[in-house]
Design a protein around this motif. Structure first.
Motif, short mmCIF file in Angstrom:
data_model
loop_
_atom_site.label_atom_id
_atom_site.label_comp_id
_atom_site.label_asym_id
_atom_site.label_seq_id
_atom_site.Cartn_x
_atom_site.Cartn_y
_atom_site.Cartn_z
N PRO A 231 0.82 -1.21 0.00
CA PRO A 231 0.00 0.00 0.00
C PRO A 231 0.86 1.26 0.00
N ASP A 232 0.21 2.39 0.05
CA ASP A 232 0.89 3.66 0.26
C ASP A 232 1.50 3.63 1.66
N LEU A 233 2.81 3.69 1.75
CA LEU A 233 3.48 3.53 3.04
C LEU A 233 3.29 4.74 3.97
N SER A 234 2.69 5.79 3.47
CA SER A 234 2.36 6.93 4.35
C SER A 234 1.00 6.75 5.02
N ASP A 235 0.24 5.75 4.60
CA ASP A 235 -1.07 5.44 5.18
C ASP A 235 -0.86 4.43 6.30
N HIS A 236 -0.80 4.90 7.53
CA HIS A 236 -0.44 4.04 8.65
C HIS A 236 -1.44 2.91 8.85
N ALA A 237 -2.72 3.19 8.71
CA ALA A 237 -3.72 2.15 8.90
C ALA A 237 -3.61 1.07 7.83
N ALA A 238 -3.38 1.49 6.59
CA ALA A 238 -3.24 0.53 5.50
C ALA A 238 -1.99 -0.33 5.69
N VAL A 239 -0.92 0.28 6.15
CA VAL A 239 0.31 -0.48 6.39
C VAL A 239 0.10 -1.50 7.51
N ALA A 240 -0.62 -1.11 8.56
CA ALA A 240 -0.88 -2.03 9.66
C ALA A 240 -1.67 -3.24 9.18
N ARG A 241 -2.68 -3.01 8.33
CA ARG A 241 -3.46 -4.13 7.80
C ARG A 241 -2.58 -5.02 6.91
N TRP A 242 -1.79 -4.38 6.07
CA TRP A 242 -0.91 -5.10 5.14
C TRP A 242 0.11 -5.94 5.90
N ARG A 243 0.67 -5.36 6.95
CA ARG A 243 1.64 -6.09 7.76
C ARG A 243 0.99 -7.32 8.40
N ALA A 244 -0.19 -7.13 8.98
CA ALA A 244 -0.87 -8.24 9.63
C ALA A 244 -1.19 -9.35 8.64
N GLU A 245 -1.67 -8.99 7.45
CA GLU A 245 -2.04 -9.99 6.45
C GLU A 245 -0.80 -10.71 5.91
N THR A 246 0.26 -9.94 5.66
CA THR A 246 1.49 -10.54 5.13
C THR A 246 2.15 -11.44 6.16
N ASN A 247 2.23 -10.98 7.40
CA ASN A 247 2.83 -11.80 8.44
C ASN A 247 2.05 -13.10 8.64
N ALA A 248 0.73 -13.02 8.53
CA ALA A 248 -0.09 -14.23 8.68
C ALA A 248 0.20 -15.22 7.56
N LEU A 249 0.39 -14.72 6.34
CA LEU A 249 0.72 -15.60 5.23
C LEU A 249 2.11 -16.21 5.40
N TRP A 250 3.06 -15.41 5.89
CA TRP A 250 4.40 -15.93 6.12
C TRP A 250 4.41 -16.99 7.22
N GLY A 251 3.50 -16.81 8.20
CA GLY A 251 3.40 -17.78 9.28
C GLY A 251 3.85 -17.21 10.61
N GLU A 252 2.97 -17.33 11.61
CA GLU A 252 3.28 -16.84 12.96
C GLU A 252 2.97 -17.90 14.02
N ASP A 253 2.92 -19.15 13.61
CA ASP A 253 2.60 -20.22 14.55
C ASP A 253 3.81 -20.56 15.41
N ASP A 254 3.55 -20.85 16.67
CA ASP A 254 4.63 -21.25 17.55
C ASP A 254 5.07 -22.66 17.22
#
Length: 303
Positions: free
Chosen positions: A34-57
């Protein structure tokens, strides 16, 4: 101190698991930036990307949430009273992406080898540009090393810059780490713009963290820092990845000031292959853990 002034080329045939992974590799950033100046959009993008990469213990090496030096961390490995060598870990992800949870495939294997691992959930841009991430990694390190306890530092990709930057700063303050290990590290932000070292998305992420800072600032680009006085450093990179050139330059600069850097360039692999469930990742991380534990155990505790 002896120095290692030539890369070690790790020649090997890829495992069947690595061959299969290469055949199905997807883009490193799976969701449109997303537009990296849009903090809310970046937060959503980070959460979605991290979930795809995997965050399981890892059920075999569980991680526990702790606050160390005022900074959130995931901790794994032997309990505090076991006397295990300690290590602070900085995850990659271009500063903007990734998390301590995403890095569990690396930190779990390091912890399983006998290290007590503190993986830092450092603050991230755009809300927290440079030097927030570096300050957080350094704060965790100094909180652990404050009583002269030997503590190692490690990190991958952009986390490699944070780990080495923290090592340089701590050493200058008289608190030398026990050892340092860097996996496919980014070491010089000033060399990135307009180069083939990273793609356009990678450059945008790096710029987001650097913000208005001078890319040549040694705290941001530790390749440009004074590397004298550092402990022994292990660098593992893929032989053909663009960032390998920075690792080669770091080894040469370190050797010139008497700092030992062992550089391993692994053939046929890719940037931060350490994250994947591969024999090559297991081997690299086992060697790195041995290196870090040897450094920590060779540093005497001072009463």
């Amino acid at each position: 101190m002896s120095t290692d002034a030539a890369p070690v080329i790790r020649r090997h045939r890829l495992s069947s698991e690595a061959e299969a992974y290469k055949a199905r590799r997807k883009p490193s950033v799976p969701i449109t930036m997303p537009d990296l100046s849009d903090h809310a959009a970046v937060a959503r993008w980070r959460a979605e990307t991290n979930a795809l990469w995997g965050e399981d213990d890892d059920p075999h090496v569980p991680h526990r949430r702790e606050v160390i030096g005022g900074v959130a961390c995931l901790v794994a490995g032997p309990p505090p009273d076991a006397g295990a060598p300690m290590m602070v870990y900085a995850h990659g992800g271009g500063y903007v992406l990734g998390s301590a949870a995403v890095a569990i495939p690396i930190t779990a294997r390091l912890a399983a080898s006998g290290l007590r691992v503190m993986s830092v959930d450092y603050r991230q841009p755009p809300e927290h540009p440079f030097p927030a991430a570096l300050d957080d990694v350094l704060a965790v390190y100094l909180a652990l090393a404050g009583d002269d306890t030997p503590v190692a530092l490690a990190g991958d990709s952009s986390g490699g810059a944070l780990a080495l930057g923290a090592a340089v700063t701590a050493t200058a303050r008289g608190s030398q780490p026990a050892a340092v290990a860097l996996f496919s590290p980014l070491l010089d932000h000033a060399a990135v713009p307009g180069s083939s070292l990273v793609d356009d998305e990678g450059s945008r992420l790096i710029d987001c963290y650097a913000a208005d800072a001078d890319p040549a600032d040694p705290r941001l680009s530790p390749l440009r820092a004074d590397l004298s006085g550092l402990p022994a450093v292990l660098v593992q990179a893929a032989a053909d990845e663009p960032l390998a050139s920075q690792a080669v330059e770091m080894q040469a600069r370190a050797a010139a000031v008497g700092t030992s850097v062992t550089l391993q360039l692994w053939e046929h692999l890719w940037h931060t292959w350490h994250y994947h469930d591969l024999p090559e990742a297991d081997q690299a991380l086992t060697e790195a853990a041995t290196y870090l534990m040897s450094g920590a155990q060779s540093v005497p505790h001072r009463a």
